[in-house]
Scaffold this motif. Structure first.
Motif, PDB file in Angstrom:
ATOM      1  N   SER A 193       5.401   7.256  -1.489  1.00  0.00           N
ATOM      2  CA  SER A 193       4.543   6.685  -2.626  1.00  0.00           C
ATOM      3  C   SER A 193       5.436   5.902  -3.297  1.00  0.00           C
ATOM      4  N   VAL A 194       6.914   5.595  -3.033  1.00  0.00           N
ATOM      5  CA  VAL A 194       7.491   4.718  -3.619  1.00  0.00           C
ATOM      6  C   VAL A 194       8.256   3.863  -2.593  1.00  0.00           C
ATOM      7  N   ARG A 195       8.233   2.554  -2.651  1.00  0.00           N
ATOM      8  CA  ARG A 195       8.454   1.551  -1.388  1.00  0.00           C
ATOM      9  C   ARG A 195       9.385   0.529  -1.843  1.00  0.00           C
ATOM     10  N   ALA A 196      10.129  -0.060  -1.162  1.00  0.00           N
ATOM     11  CA  ALA A 196      10.967  -1.426  -1.468  1.00  0.00           C
ATOM     12  C   ALA A 196      10.844  -2.074  -0.319  1.00  0.00           C
ATOM     13  N   PHE A 197      11.255  -3.290  -0.358  1.00  0.00           N
ATOM     14  CA  PHE A 197      11.259  -4.319   0.483  1.00  0.00           C
ATOM     15  C   PHE A 197      12.033  -5.491   0.153  1.00  0.00           C
ATOM     16  N   LEU A 217      14.632  -8.460  -3.938  1.00  0.00           N
ATOM     17  CA  LEU A 217      14.252  -7.086  -3.737  1.00  0.00           C
ATOM     18  C   LEU A 217      12.911  -6.850  -4.513  1.00  0.00           C
ATOM     19  N   HIS A 218      12.244  -6.083  -3.997  1.00  0.00           N
ATOM     20  CA  HIS A 218      10.805  -5.521  -4.683  1.00  0.00           C
ATOM     21  C   HIS A 218      10.660  -4.022  -4.530  1.00  0.00           C
ATOM     22  N   ILE A 219      10.535  -3.444  -5.872  1.00  0.00           N
ATOM     23  CA  ILE A 219      10.411  -1.918  -5.517  1.00  0.00           C
ATOM     24  C   ILE A 219       8.954  -1.541  -6.371  1.00  0.00           C
ATOM     25  N   LEU A 220       8.387  -0.745  -5.667  1.00  0.00           N
ATOM     26  CA  LEU A 220       6.842  -0.489  -6.182  1.00  0.00           C
ATOM     27  C   LEU A 220       6.624   0.995  -5.987  1.00  0.00           C
ATOM     28  N   CYS A 221       5.637   1.550  -6.992  1.00  0.00           N
ATOM     29  CA  CYS A 221       5.284   3.019  -6.692  1.00  0.00           C
ATOM     30  C   CYS A 221       3.889   3.259  -7.101  1.00  0.00           C
ATOM     31  N   CYS A 222       3.235   4.197  -6.453  1.00  0.00           N
ATOM     32  CA  CYS A 222       1.755   4.452  -6.620  1.00  0.00           C
ATOM     33  C   CYS A 222       1.801   5.298  -7.916  1.00  0.00           C
ATOM     34  N   ARG A 248       0.924  -1.107  -0.075  1.00  0.00           N
ATOM     35  CA  ARG A 248      -0.270  -0.060   0.132  1.00  0.00           C
ATOM     36  C   ARG A 248       0.963   1.190   0.197  1.00  0.00           C
ATOM     37  N   CYS A 249       0.477   2.160  -0.612  1.00  0.00           N
ATOM     38  CA  CYS A 249       0.979   3.705  -0.562  1.00  0.00           C
ATOM     39  C   CYS A 249       0.766   4.207   0.551  1.00  0.00           C
ATOM     40  N   LYS A 250       1.888   4.788   1.194  1.00  0.00           N
ATOM     41  CA  LYS A 250       1.695   5.534   2.419  1.00  0.00           C
ATOM     42  C   LYS A 250       0.928   6.781   2.303  1.00  0.00           C
ATOM     43  N   VAL A 251       0.738   7.114   1.404  1.00  0.00           N
ATOM     44  CA  VAL A 251       0.023   8.626   1.105  1.00  0.00           C
ATOM     45  C   VAL A 251      -1.585   8.371   1.090  1.00  0.00           C
ATOM     46  N   CYS A 252      -1.880   7.496   0.199  1.00  0.00           N
ATOM     47  CA  CYS A 252      -3.368   7.201  -0.051  1.00  0.00           C
ATOM     48  C   CYS A 252      -3.855   6.039   0.305  1.00  0.00           C
ATOM     49  N   ASN A 253      -2.887   5.199   0.653  1.00  0.00           N
ATOM     50  CA  ASN A 253      -3.364   3.725   1.131  1.00  0.00           C
ATOM     51  C   ASN A 253      -3.744   2.799   0.135  1.00  0.00           C
ATOM     52  N   GLY A 254      -3.735   3.515  -1.215  1.00  0.00           N
ATOM     53  CA  GLY A 254      -4.055   2.530  -2.341  1.00  0.00           C
ATOM     54  C   GLY A 254      -2.938   1.391  -2.825  1.00  0.00           C
ATOM     55  N   TYR A 255      -3.126   0.624  -3.494  1.00  0.00           N
ATOM     56  CA  TYR A 255      -2.192  -0.489  -3.765  1.00  0.00           C
ATOM     57  C   TYR A 255      -1.275   0.107  -4.813  1.00  0.00           C
ATOM     58  N   LEU A 256      -0.037  -0.358  -4.664  1.00  0.00           N
ATOM     59  CA  LEU A 256       1.068   0.080  -5.510  1.00  0.00           C
ATOM     60  C   LEU A 256       1.322  -1.004  -6.669  1.00  0.00           C
ATOM     61  N   SER A 257       2.031  -0.433  -7.679  1.00  0.00           N
ATOM     62  CA  SER A 257       2.528  -1.120  -8.865  1.00  0.00           C
ATOM     63  C   SER A 257       4.005  -1.437  -8.972  1.00  0.00           C
ATOM     64  N   LEU A 258       4.215  -2.602  -9.352  1.00  0.00           N
ATOM     65  CA  LEU A 258       5.569  -3.062  -9.247  1.00  0.00           C
ATOM     66  C   LEU A 258       6.430  -2.385 -10.252  1.00  0.00           C
ATOM     67  N   LEU A 259       7.610  -1.578  -9.926  1.00  0.00           N
ATOM     68  CA  LEU A 259       8.521  -1.341 -10.909  1.00  0.00           C
ATOM     69  C   LEU A 259       9.622  -2.422 -11.205  1.00  0.00           C
ATOM     70  N   LEU A 260      10.230  -3.058 -10.077  1.00  0.00           N
ATOM     71  CA  LEU A 260      11.200  -4.009 -10.249  1.00  0.00           C
ATOM     72  C   LEU A 260      11.147  -4.907  -9.350  1.00  0.00           C
ATOM     73  N   GLN A 261      11.345  -6.254  -9.788  1.00  0.00           N
ATOM     74  CA  GLN A 261      11.789  -7.431  -8.942  1.00  0.00           C
ATOM     75  C   GLN A 261      13.097  -7.999  -9.262  1.00  0.00           C
ATOM     76  N   LEU A 262      13.758  -8.078  -8.435  1.00  0.00           N
ATOM     77  CA  LEU A 262      15.152  -8.516  -8.466  1.00  0.00           C
ATOM     78  C   LEU A 262      15.811  -9.813  -7.770  1.00  0.00           C
ATOM     79  N   ASN A 263      16.422 -10.714  -8.366  1.00  0.00           N
ATOM     80  CA  ASN A 263      16.899 -11.757  -7.780  1.00  0.00           C
ATOM     81  C   ASN A 263      18.123 -11.273  -7.246  1.00  0.00           C
ATOM     82  N   ALA A 264      18.179 -10.950  -5.924  1.00  0.00           N
ATOM     83  CA  ALA A 264      19.118 -10.462  -5.331  1.00  0.00           C
ATOM     84  C   ALA A 264      20.361 -11.270  -4.250  1.00  0.00           C
ATOM     85  N   ASP A 265      20.283 -12.645  -4.931  1.00  0.00           N
ATOM     86  CA  ASP A 265      21.081 -13.577  -4.046  1.00  0.00           C
ATOM     87  C   ASP A 265      22.557 -13.065  -4.338  1.00  0.00           C
TER      88      ASP A 265
END
Length: 403
Positions: free
Chosen positions: A101-105, A85-90, A56-73
């Motif tokens: 509005s841009v998050r990563a985990f 690694l997963h990077i998403l944005c609203c 979820r976006c920390k601004v609007c609480n809506g769902y984010l869209s994926l920008l990048l998924q990375l195999n980070a072994d």
């Protein structure tokens, strides 16, 4: 990052390689079936997705869209761990340029460390004459150690056991033969008193025995509309050793909407533009060498800054005219360790994700680069899949003043 004149170079001597690995969006499948840009995320275990709070976006609480998924072994750093690694944005315009509005985990499965039986020496057991620690906490005086063992803190040469300094009656041998006794003339508090204070039992309000349900990661049908999906290819960065002269049009200053109402406004504006232009020009020169790149990866490296005059840049460089050390990235909230630079997204990704979309001129993503810092310990729970939000520093585009 490695300097332009890296020692590693091609045979013809016209190019030099740096330590940066560049990522490119590709429509052709690659050997990496985990890493991709756009589309939907996938997990180490499909039955164990992250909680929806990370979606979820920390601004609007809506769902984010994926920008990048990375195999980070990273076998050289974490040989037993699996990492993604997963990077998403609203995608909402109203959330643009706002924190959250841009998050990563980081998704990690920590490998369990196999203990070496030879290194596990048996721990010394307490003497039988000593009462359990719980007895000393909840009432009763502890008996002194048995005379069979040697006290490492006692003076050598004495054949008699030391007298317990906390004992008021009896000899050590007499006390050792008795069970723990409560203090004289003081009532012994019941053991339930401690439990009552923690509200473990005896409270009119029963304790909560289960955690609140965790909202699951949304199904694709419920998630935000995805960006187009591409495979991710990677090549080492190569730079021309002798760069051509920068075209005059690319070197001209941009006009920014700055407040120059005060008398010192003009000079502050010039200083800002001078610093910003120098950093931005370096960014542009570097990106132009490999213009199709969407990702720059260098674990424990340095980011290529888009601007030198914002809050993000102050974490990596000392502001002009000031002294002291850089602030660095916030420490890991999971274990308190330092975070290190791992990757950044560059404007080529915006082009790839939006080139086929129909939108107004004022729509679309407006960042210059997205910098991601990750926990240097790759913290997690051994043997389990865990999710840790990581630090994201976004350097946004500056809008050109329209005349």
């Amino acid at each position: 990052m490695a300097p332009y004149d890296s020692d590693s170079s091609d045979e013809d001597g016209d190019y030099s390689k740096t330590n940066v690995l560049l990522g490119y969006a590709s429509t052709d499948p690659t050997d990496d079936d985990v890493s991709h840009v756009g589309g939907y995320p996938t997990w180490l275990d499909a039955k164990h997705p992250p909680p929806a709070t990370l979606a979820r976006c920390k601004v609007c609480n809506g769902y984010l869209s994926l920008l990048l998924q990375l195999n980070a072994d990273l076998q050289q750093y974490f040989p037993r761990d699996e990492r993604r690694l997963h990077i998403l944005c609203c995608r909402k315009r109203t959330c643009s340029k706002k924190i959250g509005s841009v998050r990563a985990f980081r998704e990690v499965k920590k490998g369990e460390v196999k203990e070496n039986s030879q290194k596990q020496a048996p721990q010394p057991q307490p003497q039988q004459s000593q009462p359990p620690l719980g007895n000393a906490l909840f009432g009763g005086s502890a008996a002194p150690p048995s005379t069979a063992g040697t006290n490492p803190f006692s003076m050598s040469g004495s054949s008699q056991p030391p007298v317990n300094p906390f004992s008021s009656v009896g000899s050590p041998s007499t006390l050792a033969a008795k069970p723990p006794q409560p203090p004289v003339n003081e009532p012994q508090p019941p053991i339930e008193t401690f439990a009552d204070k923690l509200k473990i039992s005896g409270d009119s309000t029963p304790p909560r025995t289960s955690k609140d349900p965790v909202e699951p990661w949304p199904d694709n049908s419920e998630a935000a509309s995805p960006f187009p999906s591409f495979y991710l290819d990677a090549w080492p960065e190569e730079l021309e050793k002798e760069q051509e002269e920068i075209p005059a049009a690319a070197a001209s200053k941009a006009k920014y909407d700055l407040d120059d109402s005060s008398n010192g406004g003009a000079s502050e504006k010039d200083a800002f533009e001078s610093t910003m232009d120098k950093t931005f020009q370096k960014f542009s020169d570097r990106i132009s060498q490999n213009p199709e790149q969407v990702l720059r990866y260098e674990y424990k490296g340095d980011p290529l800054l888009y601007s030198g005059a914002d809050n993000v840049s102050s974490r990596f460089v000392v502001p002009h005219g000031k002294s002291g050390a850089v602030r660095g990235m916030p420490r890991c909230e999971g274990c308190g360790a330092q975070r290190v630079f791992e990757l950044q997204l560059v404007p080529g990704l915006i082009y790839e994700l939006e080139k086929d979309e129909v939108m107004d001129l004022d729509d679309g993503m407006e960042w210059g680069t997205v910098i991601v810092g990750t926990c240097v310990n790759n913290c997690g729970i051994p043997g389990e899949i865990t999710f840790r939000e990581e630090w994201v520093g976004v350097q946004w585009e500056e809008r050109v003043v329209k005349k």
